[in-house]
Design a protein around this motif. Structure first.
Motif, PDB file in Angstrom:
ATOM      1  N   LEU A  19       0.835  -1.203   0.000  1.00 62.73           N
ATOM      2  CA  LEU A  19       0.000   0.000   0.000  1.00 62.73           C
ATOM      3  C   LEU A  19       0.874   1.259   0.000  1.00 62.73           C
ATOM      4  N   THR A  20       2.019   1.203   0.661  1.00 60.76           N
ATOM      5  CA  THR A  20       2.982   2.311   0.642  1.00 60.76           C
ATOM      6  C   THR A  20       3.412   2.606  -0.788  1.00 60.76           C
ATOM      7  N   LEU A  21       3.683   1.558  -1.555  1.00 61.32           N
ATOM      8  CA  LEU A  21       4.094   1.745  -2.951  1.00 61.32           C
ATOM      9  C   LEU A  21       2.974   2.360  -3.777  1.00 61.32           C
ATOM     10  N   TRP A  22       1.737   2.027  -3.440  1.00 61.20           N
ATOM     11  CA  TRP A  22       0.586   2.600  -4.142  1.00 61.20           C
ATOM     12  C   TRP A  22       0.558   4.117  -3.954  1.00 61.20           C
ATOM     13  N   PHE A  23       0.831   4.566  -2.720  1.00 61.74           N
ATOM     14  CA  PHE A  23       0.871   6.006  -2.454  1.00 61.74           C
ATOM     15  C   PHE A  23       2.124   6.639  -3.054  1.00 61.74           C
ATOM     16  N   ALA A  24       3.270   5.946  -2.995  1.00 64.65           N
ATOM     17  CA  ALA A  24       4.514   6.482  -3.553  1.00 64.65           C
ATOM     18  C   ALA A  24       4.414   6.651  -5.064  1.00 64.65           C
ATOM     19  N   LEU A  25       3.656   5.793  -5.701  1.00 69.13           N
ATOM     20  CA  LEU A  25       3.458   5.868  -7.147  1.00 69.13           C
ATOM     21  C   LEU A  25       2.813   7.192  -7.547  1.00 69.13           C
ATOM     22  N   ARG A  26       1.977   7.724  -6.699  1.00 70.20           N
ATOM     23  CA  ARG A  26       1.257   8.966  -6.991  1.00 70.20           C
ATOM     24  C   ARG A  26       2.009  10.220  -6.533  1.00 70.20           C
ATOM     25  N   ASP A  27       3.145  10.038  -5.882  1.00 65.75           N
ATOM     26  CA  ASP A  27       3.923  11.168  -5.374  1.00 65.75           C
ATOM     27  C   ASP A  27       4.828  11.707  -6.476  1.00 65.75           C
ATOM     28  N   PRO A  28       4.744  13.004  -6.791  1.00 62.55           N
ATOM     29  CA  PRO A  28       5.576  13.562  -7.858  1.00 62.55           C
ATOM     30  C   PRO A  28       7.078  13.541  -7.535  1.00 62.55           C
ATOM     31  N   ALA A  29       7.451  13.370  -6.283  1.00 62.54           N
ATOM     32  CA  ALA A  29       8.869  13.334  -5.907  1.00 62.54           C
ATOM     33  C   ALA A  29       9.501  11.959  -6.127  1.00 62.54           C
ATOM     34  N   THR A  30       8.708  10.980  -6.516  1.00 62.35           N
ATOM     35  CA  THR A  30       9.233   9.642  -6.781  1.00 62.35           C
ATOM     36  C   THR A  30       9.925   9.643  -8.140  1.00 62.35           C
ATOM     37  N   PRO A  31      11.207   9.237  -8.196  1.00 61.56           N
ATOM     38  CA  PRO A  31      11.912   9.197  -9.489  1.00 61.56           C
ATOM     39  C   PRO A  31      11.297   8.154 -10.422  1.00 61.56           C
TER      40      PRO A  31
END
Length: 129
Positions: A19-31
Motif C-alpha cells: 500500500l505504501t508503494l501505491w501512495f509512492a506511485l502517486r507522489d511527484p517526488a518519486t523518481p
C-alpha cells in the motif's frame, strides 16, 4: 515472540509496504525508475488474479511468498526517504481506517495479458511441430 507472531508481523508489513508503494506511485517526488517498478509491483500485488494460481502445489504460493515480497523490498529501497516516510504514514492511516485493499485494473490486464502471450506462444510452438 513466537514464530507464528513473527510470520503474522511480516505479512502485515508486506501488506503495508504494498500500500505504501501505491501512495509512492502517486507522489511527484518519486523518481521515474522507482515509479516504474512501483507501478509493476502495485499492479501485480493489487491484481484480483495471480500470475501463478494458488491451487498449483508449491509454485502457486511462490509468487506470494518470494516474488512479491522481493519486488516490494526492492521498490521500497529505490524510494527517496521523504517519499517513503510520507507514503508509509498514508498507508498506515488507510489501514487503520479499515478502507480495505484497493484493486488494480491495470494489474488484472497485466496478468491476463501475460497469460494470453504465454498461451499464444505455446500454441505457436505446438503449431510448429
Amino acid at each position: 515472540m513466537s514464530m507464528f507472531a513473527r510470520l503474522r508481523n511480516w505479512a502485515q508489513r508486506i501488506k503495508r509496504d504494498a500500500l505504501t508503494l501505491w501512495f509512492a506511485l502517486r507522489d511527484p517526488a518519486t523518481p521515474w525508475p522507482a515509479k516504474a517498478l512501483c507501478w509493476l509491483v502495485v499492479a501485480y500485488a493489487l491484481s484480483p488474479i495471480d500470475l501463478i494460481p494458488d491451487f498449483i502445489p508449491v509454485l502457486g504460493l511462490l509468487d506470494d511468498a518470494l516474488l512479491l515480497p522481493g519486488l516490494i523490498w526492492l521498490a521500497v529501497r529505490m524510494l527517496p526517504d521523504a517519499v517513503l516516510a510520507q507514503s508509509r504514514l498514508r498507508a498506515q492511516a488507510w489501514l487503520q481506517e479499515g478502507a480495505g485493499k484497493p484493486r488494480s485494473r491495470a494489474g488484472f490486464w497485466l496478468v491476463a495479458g501475460t497469460w494470453l502471450v504465454m498461451l499464444a506462444l505455446a500454441g505457436y510452438l505446438i503449431w510448429l511441430r
